[in-house]
Design an enzyme around this catalytic site. Structure first.
Site, PDB file in Angstrom:
ATOM      1  N   GLY A 122       0.831  -1.193   0.000  1.00  0.00           N
ATOM      2  CA  GLY A 122       0.000   0.000   0.000  1.00  0.00           C
ATOM      3  C   GLY A 122       0.862   1.237   0.000  1.00  0.00           C
ATOM      4  N   HIS A 165      -3.574   1.113   7.995  1.00  0.00           N
ATOM      5  CA  HIS A 165      -2.212   1.673   7.973  1.00  0.00           C
ATOM      6  C   HIS A 165      -2.143   2.879   7.025  1.00  0.00           C
ATOM      7  CE1 HIS A 165       2.345   0.975   7.928  1.00  0.00           C
ATOM      8  NE2 HIS A 165       2.163   1.841   6.958  1.00  0.00           N
ATOM      9  N   GLU A 166      -2.704   2.729   5.819  1.00  0.00           N
ATOM     10  CA  GLU A 166      -2.604   3.797   4.809  1.00  0.00           C
ATOM     11  C   GLU A 166      -3.505   4.997   5.158  1.00  0.00           C
ATOM     12  OE1 GLU A 166      -0.142   3.484   3.012  1.00  0.00           O
ATOM     13  OE2 GLU A 166       0.133   1.338   3.177  1.00  0.00           O
ATOM     14  N   GLN A 202       3.302   9.785   1.529  1.00  0.00           N
ATOM     15  CA  GLN A 202       4.548   9.012   1.435  1.00  0.00           C
ATOM     16  C   GLN A 202       5.251   9.288   0.115  1.00  0.00           C
ATOM     17  OE1 GLN A 202       2.736   4.971   2.341  1.00  0.00           O
ATOM     18  NE2 GLN A 202       4.755   4.795   3.286  1.00  0.00           N
ATOM     19  N   CYS A 216       6.708  -0.655   6.624  1.00  0.00           N
ATOM     20  CA  CYS A 216       6.288   0.591   5.993  1.00  0.00           C
ATOM     21  C   CYS A 216       7.409   1.075   5.082  1.00  0.00           C
ATOM     22  CB  CYS A 216       5.997   1.636   7.073  1.00  0.00           C
ATOM     23  SG  CYS A 216       5.488   3.229   6.405  1.00  0.00           S
ATOM     24  N   LEU A 217       7.054   1.455   3.852  1.00  0.00           N
ATOM     25  CA  LEU A 217       8.071   1.906   2.892  1.00  0.00           C
ATOM     26  C   LEU A 217       8.833   3.128   3.403  1.00  0.00           C
ATOM     27  CD1 LEU A 217       6.088   1.514  -0.468  1.00  0.00           C
ATOM     28  CD2 LEU A 217       7.870   0.011   0.429  1.00  0.00           C
ATOM     29  N   HIS A 273      -1.824   7.128   7.527  1.00  0.00           N
ATOM     30  CA  HIS A 273      -0.829   7.983   6.849  1.00  0.00           C
ATOM     31  C   HIS A 273      -1.438   9.308   6.387  1.00  0.00           C
ATOM     32  CE1 HIS A 273       3.051   6.061   6.533  1.00  0.00           C
ATOM     33  NE2 HIS A 273       2.564   4.949   6.023  1.00  0.00           N
TER      34      HIS A 273
HETATM   35 ZN    ZN Z   1       3.386   3.091   5.815  1.00  0.00          ZN
END
Ligand code: ZN
Length: 171
Positions: free
Chosen positions: A48, A132-133, A53, A90-91, A136
Site C-alpha cells: 500500500g 495503515h494507509e 509518502q 512501511c516503505l 498515513h
Molecule cells: Zn506506511
C-alpha cells in the site's frame, strides 16, 4: 525512479506528519497521480502507499489486495470491528517490522477514479493495510500505534532511519 517522478518520503521528512487535504473534484490530474503512485508502489514492492509518502498532501491511497489494485480517493473508516495483531512494515521506515494491534474488520468509504462514492468491507490483511494507509493520510504513522514503552525501545532504530534516509537519499 523508473516510470514515475515520485519518490518515497522517509521518517524524518515533514510530509509524513501532514494531514492530507480532501479531493474536491476527481479529474485527469488526480487519475494521473494515482497511476504514478501505483507505479511507485509496484517498484518498491509495497502492499500500500499513501499520497504523503510520495510527497503529495492530498487524500489518495493505493493498495495491492493481491487480487487487484485499489485506488481510493478521500478514504475514511466508517466502522471498525474486533481486533487483530499483525507484523507491519512501511516503505517510509525501511527495515522496520513491528507488531501492531488494529481492528480485524473495517468499513471504508471512498470515491473511485470516476468520482463515484463507494464503500468497501475488508478483513484480514486488506483491513490492516487500509488502516495503515488511512492513518498515513491523517499524518499518523504505525509507530504511533505502539504503547509508549514500545516506542522508547525503537528510539535508536528510528534515529538511524532518520539519519540514513535524510532528504530521501540512502547513503
Ligand atoms: Zn506506511
Amino acid at each position: 525512479m523508473k516510470g514515475t517522478k515520485l519518490r518515497i518520503h522517509f521518517w524524518g521528512e515533514k510530509i509524513l506528519r501532514t494531514k492530507c487535504r480532501q479531493v474536491k473534484e476527481v479529474n485527469d490530474e488526480i487519475r494521473k497521480l494515482l497511476d504514478q503512485m501505483c507505479v511507485l508502489m509496484k517498484n518498491c514492492d509495497g502492499m500500500g502507499l499513501a499520497a504523503n509518502q510520495a510527497g503529495l498532501d492530498i487524500s489518495l491511497v493505493v493498495v495491492n489486495s493481491g487480487k487487484e489494485i485499489l485506488k481510493l480517493i478521500n478514504p475514511k473508516i466508517l466502522k471498525r470491528e474486533g481486533s487483530t495483531e499483525f507484523e507491519e512494515g512501511c516503505l517510509s521506515f525501511p527495515g522496520l517490522y513491528i507488531n501492531i494491534k488494529r481492528a480485524r474488520k473495517v468499513w471504508v468509504s471512498y470515491w473511485n477514479e470516476k468520482g463515484e462514492p463507494l464503500t468497501i468491507e475488508a478483513s484480514g490483511i486488506l483491513a490492516v493495510v487500509l488502516q495503515h494507509e488511512i492513518d498515513h493520510i491523517n499524518g499518523v504513522v504505525f509507530i504511533d500505534r505502539l504503547p509508549l514503552w514500545g516506542r522508547i525501545k525503537l528510539r535508536k532504530r528510528l534515529k538511524e532511519i532518520k539519519g540514513k534516509y535524510k532528504n530521501g537519499m540512502s547513503e
